[in-house]
Design a protein around this motif. Structure first.
Motif, PDB file in Angstrom:
ATOM      1  N   LEU A  67       0.820  -1.208   0.000  1.00  0.00           N
ATOM      2  CA  LEU A  67       0.000   0.000   0.000  1.00  0.00           C
ATOM      3  C   LEU A  67       0.858   1.265   0.000  1.00  0.00           C
ATOM      4  O   LEU A  67       0.502   2.262  -0.636  1.00  0.00           O
ATOM      5  CB  LEU A  67      -0.939   0.003   1.209  1.00  0.00           C
ATOM      6  N   ILE A  68       1.984   1.240   0.693  1.00  0.00           N
ATOM      7  CA  ILE A  68       2.888   2.386   0.664  1.00  0.00           C
ATOM      8  C   ILE A  68       3.464   2.556  -0.740  1.00  0.00           C
ATOM      9  O   ILE A  68       3.554   3.677  -1.260  1.00  0.00           O
ATOM     10  CB  ILE A  68       3.984   2.237   1.730  1.00  0.00           C
ATOM     11  N   ALA A  69       3.833   1.435  -1.374  1.00  0.00           N
ATOM     12  CA  ALA A  69       4.327   1.503  -2.759  1.00  0.00           C
ATOM     13  C   ALA A  69       3.234   2.014  -3.693  1.00  0.00           C
ATOM     14  O   ALA A  69       3.503   2.812  -4.600  1.00  0.00           O
ATOM     15  CB  ALA A  69       4.832   0.136  -3.203  1.00  0.00           C
ATOM     16  N   ALA A  70       1.996   1.577  -3.470  1.00  0.00           N
ATOM     17  CA  ALA A  70       0.890   2.053  -4.299  1.00  0.00           C
ATOM     18  C   ALA A  70       0.667   3.547  -4.112  1.00  0.00           C
ATOM     19  O   ALA A  70       0.331   4.261  -5.066  1.00  0.00           O
ATOM     20  CB  ALA A  70      -0.388   1.288  -3.966  1.00  0.00           C
ATOM     21  N   THR A  71       0.868   4.041  -2.903  1.00  0.00           N
ATOM     22  CA  THR A  71       0.739   5.469  -2.653  1.00  0.00           C
ATOM     23  C   THR A  71       1.820   6.256  -3.392  1.00  0.00           C
ATOM     24  O   THR A  71       1.542   7.296  -4.002  1.00  0.00           O
ATOM     25  CB  THR A  71       0.809   5.760  -1.142  1.00  0.00           C
ATOM     26  N   VAL A  72       3.049   5.755  -3.357  1.00  0.00           N
ATOM     27  CA  VAL A  72       4.152   6.441  -4.044  1.00  0.00           C
ATOM     28  C   VAL A  72       3.940   6.422  -5.558  1.00  0.00           C
ATOM     29  O   VAL A  72       4.070   7.448  -6.237  1.00  0.00           O
ATOM     30  CB  VAL A  72       5.501   5.798  -3.664  1.00  0.00           C
ATOM     31  N   VAL A  73       3.572   5.260  -6.106  1.00  0.00           N
ATOM     32  CA  VAL A  73       3.332   5.150  -7.547  1.00  0.00           C
ATOM     33  C   VAL A  73       2.112   5.984  -7.939  1.00  0.00           C
ATOM     34  O   VAL A  73       2.111   6.649  -8.984  1.00  0.00           O
ATOM     35  CB  VAL A  73       3.161   3.669  -7.958  1.00  0.00           C
ATOM     36  N   GLY A  74       1.078   5.973  -7.111  1.00  0.00           N
ATOM     37  CA  GLY A  74      -0.103   6.787  -7.391  1.00  0.00           C
ATOM     38  C   GLY A  74       0.192   8.271  -7.371  1.00  0.00           C
ATOM     39  O   GLY A  74      -0.352   9.035  -8.171  1.00  0.00           O
ATOM     40  N   THR A  75       1.066   8.692  -6.458  1.00  0.00           N
ATOM     41  CA  THR A  75       1.463  10.103  -6.425  1.00  0.00           C
ATOM     42  C   THR A  75       2.209  10.490  -7.693  1.00  0.00           C
ATOM     43  O   THR A  75       1.964  11.553  -8.277  1.00  0.00           O
ATOM     44  CB  THR A  75       2.336  10.370  -5.184  1.00  0.00           C
ATOM     45  N   ALA A  76       3.120   9.616  -8.134  1.00  0.00           N
ATOM     46  CA  ALA A  76       3.845   9.888  -9.381  1.00  0.00           C
ATOM     47  C   ALA A  76       2.890   9.936 -10.568  1.00  0.00           C
ATOM     48  O   ALA A  76       2.994  10.822 -11.422  1.00  0.00           O
ATOM     49  CB  ALA A  76       4.923   8.836  -9.601  1.00  0.00           C
ATOM     50  N   ALA A  77       1.947   9.005 -10.615  1.00  0.00           N
ATOM     51  CA  ALA A  77       0.977   9.002 -11.710  1.00  0.00           C
ATOM     52  C   ALA A  77       0.089  10.240 -11.658  1.00  0.00           C
ATOM     53  O   ALA A  77      -0.264  10.812 -12.694  1.00  0.00           O
ATOM     54  CB  ALA A  77       0.125   7.738 -11.643  1.00  0.00           C
ATOM     55  N   PHE A  78      -0.264  10.670 -10.446  1.00  0.00           N
ATOM     56  CA  PHE A  78      -1.079  11.881 -10.308  1.00  0.00           C
ATOM     57  C   PHE A  78      -0.339  13.108 -10.826  1.00  0.00           C
ATOM     58  O   PHE A  78      -0.908  13.941 -11.524  1.00  0.00           O
ATOM     59  CB  PHE A  78      -1.479  12.071  -8.844  1.00  0.00           C
ATOM     60  N   VAL A  79       0.946  13.220 -10.483  1.00  0.00           N
ATOM     61  CA  VAL A  79       1.728  14.369 -10.943  1.00  0.00           C
ATOM     62  C   VAL A  79       1.877  14.351 -12.463  1.00  0.00           C
ATOM     63  O   VAL A  79       1.757  15.386 -13.122  1.00  0.00           O
ATOM     64  CB  VAL A  79       3.106  14.399 -10.238  1.00  0.00           C
ATOM     65  N   VAL A  80       2.110  13.161 -13.021  1.00  0.00           N
ATOM     66  CA  VAL A  80       2.282  13.059 -14.475  1.00  0.00           C
ATOM     67  C   VAL A  80       0.983  13.387 -15.208  1.00  0.00           C
ATOM     68  O   VAL A  80       0.986  14.058 -16.236  1.00  0.00           O
ATOM     69  CB  VAL A  80       2.796  11.650 -14.857  1.00  0.00           C
ATOM     70  N   THR A  81      -0.129  12.930 -14.670  1.00  0.00           N
ATOM     71  CA  THR A  81      -1.410  13.133 -15.354  1.00  0.00           C
ATOM     72  C   THR A  81      -2.141  14.392 -14.912  1.00  0.00           C
ATOM     73  O   THR A  81      -3.270  14.630 -15.340  1.00  0.00           O
ATOM     74  CB  THR A  81      -2.339  11.923 -15.133  1.00  0.00           C
ATOM     75  N   LEU A  82      -1.516  15.197 -14.054  1.00  0.00           N
ATOM     76  CA  LEU A  82      -2.173  16.403 -13.546  1.00  0.00           C
ATOM     77  C   LEU A  82      -2.618  17.370 -14.641  1.00  0.00           C
ATOM     78  O   LEU A  82      -3.741  17.883 -14.579  1.00  0.00           O
ATOM     79  CB  LEU A  82      -1.264  17.106 -12.529  1.00  0.00           C
ATOM     80  N   PRO A  83      -1.816  17.637 -15.677  1.00  0.00           N
ATOM     81  CA  PRO A  83      -2.321  18.536 -16.724  1.00  0.00           C
ATOM     82  C   PRO A  83      -3.573  18.002 -17.423  1.00  0.00           C
ATOM     83  O   PRO A  83      -4.503  18.768 -17.726  1.00  0.00           O
ATOM     84  CB  PRO A  83      -1.156  18.621 -17.713  1.00  0.00           C
TER      85      PRO A  83
END
Length: 112
Positions: free
Chosen positions: A58-74
């Motif tokens: 779950l911690i790894a999913a949070t880190v990967v999800g944060t990266a995906a959120f930043v990449v897809t933010l625009p």
């Protein structure tokens, strides 16, 4: 070597099948309202499994999800769903990893 594999498979199946009645009894006891193992007081094996397997994932999913959120933010901003994307990719896995009690299945604190 073939005898060793056969013996190992038979032993594994025997152990697995012999544990099935114990698991079935545990499920029946929990569904009947046994106060020993409830959501608020999970059994030790659930806590160990949560600590060893679920929390790191779950911690790894949070880190990967944060990266995906930043990449897809625009793209999320153009679509108007920044809040939903942040909730699904960052907040939900983070809440499950850091707010949920050890061995519990639901996230958050119990509100009375």
């Amino acid at each position: 070597m073939n005898l060793f594999r056969t013996t190992a498979v038979v032993l594994a199946l025997t152990c697995g099948l012999s544990a099935m009645p114990a698991v079935a009894d545990d499920v029946v006891a929990n569904s009947s309202g046994d106060p020993l193992y409830t959501v608020e007081a999970p059994p030790a094996y659930a806590m160990m499994g949560d600590l060893i397997f679920a929390r790191p994932l779950l911690i790894a999913a949070t880190v990967v999800g944060t990266a995906a959120f930043v990449v897809t933010l625009p793209f999320s901003a153009l679509g108007g769903n920044v809040k939903e994307a942040g909730q699904a990719l960052v907040v939900d896995p983070g809440k499950a990893a850091f707010v949920r009690c050890l061995g519990c299945t639901t996230s958050g604190y119990k509100k009375d």
